[in-house]
Enzyme design. Structure first.
Site, mmCIF file in Angstrom:
data_model
loop_
_atom_site.group_PDB
_atom_site.id
_atom_site.type_symbol
_atom_site.label_atom_id
_atom_site.label_comp_id
_atom_site.label_asym_id
_atom_site.label_seq_id
_atom_site.Cartn_x
_atom_site.Cartn_y
_atom_site.Cartn_z
ATOM 1 C CD GLU A 1 3.500 -2.030 -1.376
ATOM 2 O OE1 GLU A 1 4.224 -1.503 -0.526
ATOM 3 O OE2 GLU A 1 2.268 -2.067 -1.291
ATOM 4 C CD GLU B 1 -2.594 -3.421 3.646
ATOM 5 O OE1 GLU B 1 -2.879 -2.224 3.810
ATOM 6 O OE2 GLU B 1 -1.521 -3.928 4.039
ATOM 7 C CG ASN C 1 0.546 2.787 2.923
ATOM 8 O OD1 ASN C 1 -0.360 3.486 3.368
ATOM 9 N ND2 ASN C 1 0.344 1.582 2.388
ATOM 10 C CE LYS D 1 0.394 -0.916 4.942
ATOM 11 N NZ LYS D 1 0.627 -2.341 4.876
ATOM 12 N N GLY E 1 5.421 0.746 4.906
ATOM 13 C CA GLY E 1 4.269 0.740 5.802
ATOM 14 C C GLY E 1 4.710 0.910 7.247
ATOM 15 C CG HIS F 1 -1.754 -1.096 -0.545
ATOM 16 N ND1 HIS F 1 -2.054 -2.184 0.229
ATOM 17 C CD2 HIS F 1 -0.496 -0.715 -0.198
ATOM 18 C CE1 HIS F 1 -1.024 -2.440 1.024
ATOM 19 N NE2 HIS F 1 -0.070 -1.567 0.788
HETATM 20 P P1 PGA Z 1 5.077 -2.847 5.293
HETATM 21 O O1 PGA Z 1 3.908 -2.337 4.315
HETATM 22 O O2 PGA Z 1 6.261 -1.959 5.045
HETATM 23 O O3 PGA Z 1 4.499 -2.700 6.668
HETATM 24 O O4 PGA Z 1 5.347 -4.270 4.927
HETATM 25 C C1 PGA Z 1 4.187 -1.893 3.019
HETATM 26 C C2 PGA Z 1 2.916 -1.499 2.311
HETATM 27 O O5 PGA Z 1 1.893 -2.185 2.479
HETATM 28 O O6 PGA Z 1 2.877 -0.503 1.560
#
Ligand code: PGA
Length: 256
Positions: free
Chosen positions: A170, A102, A9, A11, A237, A100
């Site tokens: 997550e 976020e 991901n 982002k 991520g 997600h």
């Molecule tokens: P991270 O993010 O691996 O940077 O913790 C995971 C995600 O938000 O999908």
């Protein structure tokens, strides 16, 4: 037997100018193991909208799928700034992240909109990766199961034995924080999610459902996580931004 799936991901990171270099380094690092993509494990990159077309061209015929990071639940209309499922399928998108944390935290997405988006994806043959997970306060208050139960409530009826819906567990406190759920914590949550699906949708749907772990997954911890019986892959991520790091995780996944 569920095939493992590892999804990066990105982002809101990277530009089109970085696409060729990233995939060259990634495929170099994976080497001949890339022949196992799609056979031993599914490999996915969820990239920003403006990178979709180039990421698809850069990987065509190489066994990886390109996903969007979000979608609108409607087919079209007065929704300035939004993208529909048919706009995604037009450029060849196969999967989409939905809900997600976020998106839930910063853009007001909720279980109702998540269910709408999931349904829109499934109706058009796009595989939704639906994200669920508790905050630190919720975990500390021992509300993890209740939160997962609630987040799964509207989406569970859409899950069937085709395996076309994927869930990503997550824990919000583990995302980008460097804190990873222990394999035992992650396994417990994954098992809980699978049993929700078993109860409402039956054994076949539960047994086909792939549940990915996300939250500071990295080359050093991915193998241990993937050993857990209910962990079927990862949503990655930070570590997916580095082609060598992500390639190392892909190799672990192919061996799992
Ligand atoms: P991270 O993010 O691996 O940077 O913790 C995971 C995600 O938000 O999908």
């Amino acid at each position: 037997m569920r095939k493992p799936l590892l999804a990066g991901n990105w982002k809101m990171n990277k530009t089109n100018a970085e696409i060729p270099g990233f995939f060259e380094a990634f495929f170099d690092a994976v080497g001949s193991a890339a022949e196992l993509f799609g056979k031993r494990a599914d490999i996915v990159f969820a990239v920003p909208y403006t990178l979709l077309a180039n990421a698809i061209s850069a990987t065509v015929g190489r066994g990886v799928a390109i996903a969007a990071q979000n979608v609108h639940g409607s087919e079209g209309g007065a929704f300035t700034g939004e993208i529909s499922i048919s706009m995604l399928t037009e450029v060849g998108v196969a999967m989409v992240l939905v809900g997600h944390s976020e998106r839930r935290q910063y853009y007001g997405e909720n279980d109702a909109s998540v269910a709408e988006k999931t349904k829109a994806a499934l109706d058009r043959g796009v595989v939704p990766i639906v994200c669920v997970g508790e905050t630190l306060a919720e975990r500390e208050a021992r509300h993890t199961d209740a939160v997962l139960q609630e987040q799964m409530d509207r989406v569970t009826p859409l899950i069937d034995a085709t395996g076309n819906t994927i869930i990503a567990y997550e824990p919000v406190w583990a995302i980008g924080s460097g804190l990873t759920a222990t394999p035992a914590q992650a396994q417990a949550a994954h098992h809980f999610i699978r049993e929700i699906v078993r109860e409402r949708c039956g054994n076949a749907a539960a047994d086909e459902l792939r549940i990915l772990y996300g939250g500071s997954a990295k080359p050093e911890n991915v193998a241990e996580l993937l050993k857990q019986p209910d962990i079927d892959g990862g949503l990655v991520g930070g570590a997916s931004l580095n082609p060598k790091h992500f390639a190392a995780m892909v190799l672990s996944c192919l061996e799992s």
